[in-house]
Design a protein around this motif. Sequence first.
Motif, PDB file in Angstrom:
ATOM      1  N   TYR A 158      83.342  56.975  72.255  1.00  0.00           N
ATOM      2  CA  TYR A 158      83.809  58.316  72.709  1.00  0.00           C
ATOM      3  C   TYR A 158      84.866  58.712  71.590  1.00  0.00           C
ATOM      4  O   TYR A 158      85.240  60.063  71.964  1.00  0.00           O
ATOM      5  N   THR A 159      85.476  58.180  70.932  1.00  0.00           N
ATOM      6  CA  THR A 159      86.367  58.757  69.974  1.00  0.00           C
ATOM      7  C   THR A 159      85.737  58.837  68.273  1.00  0.00           C
ATOM      8  O   THR A 159      84.887  59.464  68.071  1.00  0.00           O
ATOM      9  N   SER A 160      86.159  57.793  67.769  1.00  0.00           N
ATOM     10  CA  SER A 160      85.558  57.668  66.214  1.00  0.00           C
ATOM     11  C   SER A 160      84.199  57.593  66.165  1.00  0.00           C
ATOM     12  O   SER A 160      83.500  57.975  65.390  1.00  0.00           O
ATOM     13  N   GLY A 161      83.594  57.014  67.192  1.00  0.00           N
ATOM     14  CA  GLY A 161      82.143  56.831  67.266  1.00  0.00           C
ATOM     15  C   GLY A 161      81.391  58.117  67.880  1.00  0.00           C
ATOM     16  O   GLY A 161      80.086  58.292  67.842  1.00  0.00           O
ATOM     17  N   ASP A 162      82.162  59.134  68.225  1.00  0.00           N
ATOM     18  CA  ASP A 162      81.531  60.268  68.659  1.00  0.00           C
ATOM     19  C   ASP A 162      82.224  61.607  67.923  1.00  0.00           C
ATOM     20  O   ASP A 162      81.955  62.646  68.506  1.00  0.00           O
ATOM     21  N   GLY A 163      82.622  61.264  66.799  1.00  0.00           N
ATOM     22  CA  GLY A 163      82.694  62.452  65.800  1.00  0.00           C
ATOM     23  C   GLY A 163      84.326  62.858  65.565  1.00  0.00           C
ATOM     24  O   GLY A 163      84.659  63.292  64.748  1.00  0.00           O
TER      25      GLY A 163
END
Length: 282
Positions: A158-163
């Motif tokens: 939800y954070t680094s893996g989501d842009g």
Amino acid sequence: MSEHRSGALRLRGSSISYFTGKMENYFRLKGIPYQLESMEFPGEVERNKKVLGVSQMPVVRLTDGRWMTDTTKMIQWFEAQYPENPVVPDDPALALVCYFLEDWADEWWWRPAMHYRWFYEEGARFASGHLAREVAGGLHLPLFVKRLMLRRRQRNGYTSGDGIGPGAVSGVEADVAALLASLERIFEKRPFLLGDYPTLADIGFSGPFFRHFALDPIPLQLLRHTAPKTLEWVMRLWNSSLASIQGSLVDEVPEDIRELLRHMARGYLPYLNANIDAVRDG
């Protein structure tokens, strides 16, 4: 109204969940009895997939045994069952504004809320400890392992893996600051987004605010110091009930709400169009 009551709905989620908090604000406003229960992972995942086709938070078990999920669809269903004092205004322009703002709150402000919770050590420490104890009881692992697993899962998903990588942090936080400034101007003039009492627009924005921005350590400090009227609105909405639905709504869409819509148009509408293009292109 989350205390145990005979015949109450069962709202299964988390006491620090974005969308669980949104449903709680709706149920409280409408006077619909419910019992908040913590989901337990991983045990409930298969049950949710079996009865709903997907496992997401929260889910609602009706008194007749049926299960529901998706806050937008659930609110639409409950509005049909409890038509008195609807949360969507009769005025078509204000109704459209409500639908726009609810969708924006659901789909756009989710990422900034997760950013503030999981990017900063203060937020990650609080949330991982809380969730490890509240919803991860089915994982028979040491607490510190569950906390590490939660941090990795949330950041990757939800954070680094989501842009939201390091290069995006300043832009995300500037976006939140602009939202807070706009909301402060609104709540200087009236208690709720569209007037004297809450509407679907307020319920939608309770998602990012009630259990994230007004709870997690870093955004809570921002609210206290830069947006105290917005922080008051969070508690005012939580304390609202059927008796609170008094007074009137704005006669037309005011300039301060138009400012929110222009903000939405700058970022969220291009994002939606990009999603449409991606689906079309396979």
